[in-house]
Scaffold this motif. Structure first.
Motif, PDB file in Angstrom:
ATOM      1  N   ASP A   1      -5.917   4.573 -23.140  1.00 26.54           N
ATOM      2  CA  ASP A   1      -7.190   4.814 -22.763  1.00 26.54           C
ATOM      3  C   ASP A   1      -7.611   4.636 -21.392  1.00 26.54           C
ATOM      4  OD1 ASP A   1      -7.217   6.626 -25.488  1.00 26.54           O
ATOM      5  OD2 ASP A   1      -8.111   5.093 -26.879  1.00 26.54           O
ATOM      6  N   ASN A   2      -7.498   3.445 -21.223  1.00 20.57           N
ATOM      7  CA  ASN A   2      -7.913   3.014 -20.474  1.00 20.57           C
ATOM      8  C   ASN A   2      -8.009   3.369 -18.967  1.00 20.57           C
ATOM      9  OD1 ASN A   2      -7.906   0.417 -21.663  1.00 20.57           O
ATOM     10  ND2 ASN A   2      -6.368  -0.490 -20.627  1.00 20.57           N
ATOM     11  N   PHE A   3      -9.026   3.904 -18.077  1.00 21.16           N
ATOM     12  CA  PHE A   3      -8.968   4.376 -16.972  1.00 21.16           C
ATOM     13  C   PHE A   3      -8.506   3.897 -15.730  1.00 21.16           C
ATOM     14  CE2 PHE A   3     -12.017   7.575 -14.425  1.00 21.16           C
ATOM     15  CZ  PHE A   3     -12.005   7.113 -13.649  1.00 21.16           C
ATOM     16  N   THR A   4      -7.882   3.734 -15.361  1.00 17.58           N
ATOM     17  CA  THR A   4      -6.659   3.467 -14.208  1.00 17.58           C
ATOM     18  C   THR A   4      -6.380   4.476 -13.242  1.00 17.58           C
ATOM     19  OG1 THR A   4      -4.739   4.191 -15.103  1.00 17.58           O
ATOM     20  CG2 THR A   4      -5.763   1.471 -15.430  1.00 17.58           C
ATOM     21  N   VAL A   5      -6.084   3.823 -12.289  1.00 15.60           N
ATOM     22  CA  VAL A   5      -5.905   4.828 -10.550  1.00 15.60           C
ATOM     23  C   VAL A   5      -4.335   3.591  -9.995  1.00 15.60           C
ATOM     24  CG1 VAL A   5      -5.889   5.945  -8.517  1.00 15.60           C
ATOM     25  CG2 VAL A   5      -7.854   6.342 -10.233  1.00 15.60           C
ATOM     26  N   ALA A   6      -3.459   4.187 -10.016  1.00 12.47           N
ATOM     27  CA  ALA A   6      -1.861   3.409  -9.422  1.00 12.47           C
ATOM     28  C   ALA A   6      -2.158   3.132  -7.964  1.00 12.47           C
ATOM     29  CB  ALA A   6      -1.103   4.346  -9.811  1.00 12.47           C
ATOM     30  N   GLU A   7      -1.796   2.006  -7.221  1.00  9.93           N
ATOM     31  CA  GLU A   7      -2.621   1.577  -6.195  1.00  9.93           C
ATOM     32  C   GLU A   7      -0.503   2.157  -5.243  1.00  9.93           C
ATOM     33  OE1 GLU A   7      -6.049  -1.514  -6.563  1.00  9.93           O
ATOM     34  OE2 GLU A   7      -3.991  -2.727  -6.886  1.00  9.93           O
ATOM     35  N   LYS A   8      -0.981   1.586  -4.324  1.00  9.05           N
ATOM     36  CA  LYS A   8       0.169   1.454  -2.893  1.00  9.05           C
ATOM     37  C   LYS A   8      -0.064   1.384  -2.148  1.00  9.05           C
ATOM     38  CE  LYS A   8      -0.335   5.931  -0.341  1.00  9.05           C
ATOM     39  NZ  LYS A   8      -0.142   7.078  -0.079  1.00  9.05           N
ATOM     40  N   THR A   9       1.757   0.988  -1.165  1.00  7.55           N
ATOM     41  CA  THR A   9       1.353  -0.131   0.105  1.00  7.55           C
ATOM     42  C   THR A   9       0.352   1.000   1.028  1.00  7.55           C
ATOM     43  OG1 THR A   9       3.411   0.111   0.447  1.00  7.55           O
ATOM     44  CG2 THR A   9       3.106  -1.926  -1.054  1.00  7.55           C
ATOM     45  N   GLY A  10      -0.046   0.440   2.231  1.00  8.55           N
ATOM     46  CA  GLY A  10      -0.659   1.456   3.471  1.00  8.55           C
ATOM     47  C   GLY A  10      -1.910   0.358   3.474  1.00  8.55           C
ATOM     48  N   TRP A  11      -2.985   1.668   4.230  1.00 10.40           N
ATOM     49  CA  TRP A  11      -4.330   1.416   5.127  1.00 10.40           C
ATOM     50  C   TRP A  11      -5.159   2.883   4.563  1.00 10.40           C
ATOM     51  CZ3 TRP A  11      -5.826  -2.897   7.320  1.00 10.40           C
ATOM     52  CH2 TRP A  11      -5.110  -3.881   7.612  1.00 10.40           C
ATOM     53  N   ASP A  12      -4.166   3.012   3.189  1.00 10.40           N
ATOM     54  CA  ASP A  12      -4.746   4.667   3.348  1.00 10.40           C
ATOM     55  C   ASP A  12      -6.062   3.957   1.619  1.00 10.40           C
ATOM     56  OD1 ASP A  12      -3.764   4.996   0.881  1.00 10.40           O
ATOM     57  OD2 ASP A  12      -2.442   6.347   1.964  1.00 10.40           O
ATOM     58  N   PRO A  13      -7.027   5.134   0.771  1.00  4.22           N
ATOM     59  CA  PRO A  13      -7.994   4.497  -0.280  1.00  4.22           C
ATOM     60  C   PRO A  13      -7.346   4.312  -1.338  1.00  4.22           C
ATOM     61  CG  PRO A  13      -8.958   6.448   0.885  1.00  4.22           C
ATOM     62  CD  PRO A  13      -7.420   6.209   1.664  1.00  4.22           C
ATOM     63  N   LEU A  14      -6.189   5.091  -1.476  1.00  8.07           N
ATOM     64  CA  LEU A  14      -4.737   4.327  -2.387  1.00  8.07           C
ATOM     65  C   LEU A  14      -3.966   2.289  -2.499  1.00  8.07           C
ATOM     66  CD1 LEU A  14      -2.829   7.091  -3.809  1.00  8.07           C
ATOM     67  CD2 LEU A  14      -5.124   6.184  -4.482  1.00  8.07           C
ATOM     68  N   SER A  15      -4.609   2.084  -1.370  1.00 14.14           N
ATOM     69  CA  SER A  15      -3.957   0.873  -0.726  1.00 14.14           C
ATOM     70  C   SER A  15      -4.569  -0.178  -1.685  1.00 14.14           C
ATOM     71  CB  SER A  15      -4.351   0.416   0.217  1.00 14.14           C
ATOM     72  OG  SER A  15      -3.541   1.231   1.391  1.00 14.14           O
ATOM     73  N   GLY A  16      -3.976  -0.928  -2.420  1.00 14.03           N
ATOM     74  CA  GLY A  16      -4.865  -2.165  -3.322  1.00 14.03           C
ATOM     75  C   GLY A  16      -6.258  -3.040  -2.657  1.00 14.03           C
ATOM     76  N   VAL A  17      -7.171  -2.745  -3.891  1.00 14.96           N
ATOM     77  CA  VAL A  17      -8.221  -3.176  -3.461  1.00 14.96           C
ATOM     78  C   VAL A  17      -8.116  -4.543  -2.897  1.00 14.96           C
ATOM     79  CG1 VAL A  17     -10.054  -1.555  -4.373  1.00 14.96           C
ATOM     80  CG2 VAL A  17      -9.176  -3.738  -5.528  1.00 14.96           C
ATOM     81  N   MET A  18      -6.918  -5.129  -3.435  1.00 15.63           N
ATOM     82  CA  MET A  18      -7.286  -7.023  -3.421  1.00 15.63           C
ATOM     83  C   MET A  18      -6.139  -7.458  -2.144  1.00 15.63           C
ATOM     84  SD  MET A  18      -7.990  -8.242  -6.329  1.00 15.63           S
ATOM     85  CE  MET A  18      -7.749  -6.555  -7.768  1.00 15.63           C
ATOM     86  N   SER A  19      -5.552  -6.716  -1.418  1.00 19.92           N
ATOM     87  CA  SER A  19      -3.925  -6.179  -1.282  1.00 19.92           C
ATOM     88  C   SER A  19      -4.071  -7.138   0.436  1.00 19.92           C
ATOM     89  CB  SER A  19      -3.177  -4.830  -0.836  1.00 19.92           C
ATOM     90  OG  SER A  19      -4.014  -4.132   0.042  1.00 19.92           O
ATOM     91  N   ARG A  20      -5.323  -7.948   0.931  1.00 17.41           N
ATOM     92  CA  ARG A  20      -5.394  -8.020   2.456  1.00 17.41           C
ATOM     93  C   ARG A  20      -4.642  -9.273   2.749  1.00 17.41           C
ATOM     94  NH1 ARG A  20      -4.516  -3.410   4.466  1.00 17.41           N
ATOM     95  NH2 ARG A  20      -3.716  -3.032   2.290  1.00 17.41           N
ATOM     96  N   GLU A  21      -3.950  -9.374   3.204  1.00 16.02           N
ATOM     97  CA  GLU A  21      -3.253 -11.509   2.940  1.00 16.02           C
ATOM     98  C   GLU A  21      -3.924 -12.600   3.325  1.00 16.02           C
ATOM     99  OE1 GLU A  21       0.295 -11.741   4.764  1.00 16.02           O
ATOM    100  OE2 GLU A  21       1.344  -9.493   5.143  1.00 16.02           O
ATOM    101  N   TRP A  22      -5.200 -12.133   4.633  1.00 23.25           N
ATOM    102  CA  TRP A  22      -5.716 -12.723   4.902  1.00 23.25           C
ATOM    103  C   TRP A  22      -6.885 -13.472   3.870  1.00 23.25           C
ATOM    104  CZ3 TRP A  22      -4.559  -8.216   7.723  1.00 23.25           C
ATOM    105  CH2 TRP A  22      -6.402  -7.216   7.253  1.00 23.25           C
ATOM    106  N   ASN A  23      -7.012 -12.722   3.035  1.00 23.51           N
ATOM    107  CA  ASN A  23      -7.760 -13.027   1.464  1.00 23.51           C
ATOM    108  C   ASN A  23      -7.262 -14.019   0.843  1.00 23.51           C
ATOM    109  OD1 ASN A  23      -8.905  -9.648   1.528  1.00 23.51           O
ATOM    110  ND2 ASN A  23     -10.098 -12.204   3.237  1.00 23.51           N
TER     111      ASN A  23
END
Length: 636
Positions: free
Chosen positions: A248-270
């Motif tokens: 039932d969970n509300f989820t949206v699949a992420e992917k690599t890149g720089w568009d809105p589907l890129s992972g919200v926590m994916s930036r290497e420098w954080n």
């Protein structure tokens, strides 16, 4: 049609619209502002709104990571946690949010016009209602960050700002009405389903999400509008149609890149390193021993249960109510919540498939030796197979002398690679949250159809299943071990831990052993600091841990609403200019004046629309400051 296209091509509130591009589907790239007459469909606007709100790297780094995760204490970063708001980030978030809401609203407007004209498809009404549910969430997100916001985003309308109370009442009405108007007998064409990345336009799933949202938002009002909160919550719970399983969970699949589907926590420098808040909740909680959780090569690093670490008095701040402050654990905790080692990697555990080597352009993550500097003396510290979290705040000269604190990557636990590789699915609502909401409601005496204990235990089980540690859940739920803030897991175990407990340590300079009395912190934000282990504290502690890392805004919301779980005060070796009320005389107590309460309205709003800005601030009821509590938040 020409007039219609010219209208929606105009600049909208707070900036021009930017749309996502998504290569996965053939038609999903269609920009509704450039569509022809046969392509202007509600599903396109809905898709652009839902996809955009996943947050591209520009806004995700600023808002999800550096604001929400910081304020929600899901990692260790100063910034907003010290009352510092970045106006440029707020400008961007305000602009992006307006785009997401405007997209959803435009689709709703088009659908309504088609229905009135008799030209709508059979399924149009249902997509319209789902769009209303989604827009309700977006508006709730915006108001929980800033306060008063508009609720009317119709094309060509200069929206009026509404109080937070009015916004919430509007959202309740929207959710209830939208649910009631979904016709489950109407089938949505197969080719349309791809425009809903969350649920594929499954009606039952959207209804469950809407009711879970009603419970979430109703609970938000529990401290200021109890009658309304109770009525709305009970009505949603009575449907028995809310999120209760992983499916039932509300989820949206992420992917690599720089568009809105890129992972919200994916930036290497954080760095996203373990926070002291989480560490104090994790250690000891549930009574599960580390030797059951780590590989054979790490077991020799596990320390005794009553050992707190090495004390470096000249290098670690103690000007805070963090019970672990001043000590460096030169190994692994004896007992810890089993989810901790899944969410964060252990420094030097390079064989772990989820060990993050970010940032990839340095060897920091692979380097586990550092020095503490004090004048001409250097003290070497090996961080391999250790588990520590630094207090945030200003460490003064001690911070200058502590290189560990300036080179966190590879020296302290940091976020698991699985969340940084853009291969996960972002969670907007999960089953464990429904259960913890039901547990809290039951404790408050509301009618939920379950007991507080059953709902609480179901929430813990759902979280353990998500992390793949379900084999430990039975022993965990029966544990009476206290964590560093004096809370245990077992629901019926409400014995208070006392004020302090003795622990062993080693002087980091002389290697002399010693014993110290470690105080359990006093959380004066909750029941004046008189309890540490009551039912609500247990529930919110588990909810806080379960919501890592996908729901930092909810973690911040609960702390603002209740003062739970315990957030340590920032260290104050030097005065903190944006937290002027915090000082060395009151640092052992808690106050809402020590924690951020909201984001300031961006200067772009103030400058572009002075009248609307004044309207918003008037409805806020106090100055447009980061320390001004929202209507539903704890007020004293």
């Amino acid at each position: 049609m020409k007039n219609f296209k010219s209208k929606i091509g105009l600049a909208i509130l707070f900036g021009s619209i930017t749309f996502s591009s998504c290569s996965k589907f053939e038609e999903i790239n269609i920009d509704p502002l450039k569509a022809n007459e046969t392509q202007v469909k509600i599903e396109y606007f809905f898709n652009n709104s839902l996809t955009g709100a996943q947050q591209d790297p520009n806004i995700a780094e600023r808002i999800f990571v550096l604001d929400w995760k910081t304020a929600g204490r899901q990692h260790m970063t100063n910034g907003l946690a010290l009352g510092t708001v970045n106006d440029d980030w707020s400008k961007e978030y305000y602009r992006y949010s307006a785009e997401w809401i405007k997209n959803a609203s435009k689709g709703i407007q088009i659908a309504n016009n088609e229905i009135k004209a008799g030209s709508a498809k059979d399924y149009t009404n249902n997509v319209l209602q789902i769009s209303r549910i989604w827009r309700a969430y977006l508006i709730s997100e915006l108001t929980d960050n800033f306060g008063p916001v508009p609720i009317d985003y119709a094309e060509g309308v200069n929206p009026e700002y509404k109080s937070v109370k009015d916004v919430y009442y509007y959202i309740f009405d929207e959710l209830k009405d939208a649910i009631s108007k979904i016709d489950a007998n109407v089938k949505i064409p197969e080719e349309v389903l791809k425009f809903d990345r969350a649920y594929g336009f499954k009606y039952e799933s959207w209804i469950k999400y809407a009711n879970s949202m009603r419970m979430r938002l109703a609970m938000r009002l529990s401290e200021v509008d109890a009658a309304k909160a109770k009525a709305e919550f009970e009505a949603a719970a009575a449907t028995n149609k809310y999120i209760t399983t992983a499916a039932d969970n509300f989820t949206v699949a992420e992917k690599t890149g720089w568009d809105p589907l890129s992972g919200v926590m994916s930036r290497e420098w954080n760095a996203q390193t373990l926070s002291a808040t989480l560490n104090n909740l994790y250690i000891g909680l549930g009574g599960i021993k580390s030797d059951q959780l780590v590989g054979a090569d790490l077991k020799s690093s596990i320390k005794d249960e009553n050992y707190i670490g090495k004390r470096y008095a000249n290098h670690f701040t103690t000007q805070t109510n963090d019970p672990s402050a001043g000590y460096w654990l030169d190994g692994l905790p004896n007992k810890i919540d089993p989810r901790a080692y899944k969410a964060f990697y252990i420094p030097g555990d390079l064989s772990n498939s989820n060990y993050s080597l970010y940032p990839s352009w340095t060897d920091d993550a692979k380097t586990q030796e550092e020095v503490l500097v004090s004048g001409s003396n250097e003290i070497k510290v090996n961080t391999k197979y250790t588990w520590n979290a630094f207090s945030l705040g200003d460490w003064g000269a001690k911070g200058t002398n502590n290189r560990l604190r300036s080179t966190l990557v590879g020296k302290v636990p940091a976020l698991s690679q699985q969340f940084r590789a853009s291969t996960s699915s972002r969670i907007f609502f999960a089953s464990w949250e429904s259960y913890f909401l039901l547990a809290e409601a039951s404790v408050r005496g509301w009618s939920t159809g379950t007991t507080a204990q059953q709902a609480y235990e179901n929430g813990v089980k759902a979280s353990f299943d998500y992390w793949g540690v379900g084999s430990f859940v039975s022993n965990y739920l029966n544990s009476e071990n206290y964590n560093r803030v004096g809370t245990s897991v077992k629901f019926t175990h409400t014995t208070e831990p006392g004020d302090n407990h003795n622990m062993n340590y080693i002087d980091g300079y002389t290697n002399a052993p010693g014993t110290v009395s470690i105080k359990y912190p006093v959380n004066t934000l909750y029941k004046n600091g008189t309890v540490r282990n009551d039912l609500l504290t247990k529930i919110i502690t588990q909810k806080f841990i379960a919501n890592l890392p996908w729901l930092p805004l909810e973690s911040w919301n609960d702390q603002r609403r209740l003062g739970l779980p315990f957030f340590e005060n920032p260290a104050i070796e030097n005065a903190l200019p944006n937290l002027p009320d915090l000082n060395t005389g009151n640092m052992m107590t808690s106050s809402i004046k020590f924690f951020p309460q909201r984001l300031n309205y961006p200067s772009s709003f103030r400058e572009a629309s002075p009248e609307k800005y004044q309207q918003a601030v008037s409805l806020l009821g106090n100055a447009d400051k980061v320390l001004t509590p929202l209507w539903w938040a704890k007020q004293k």
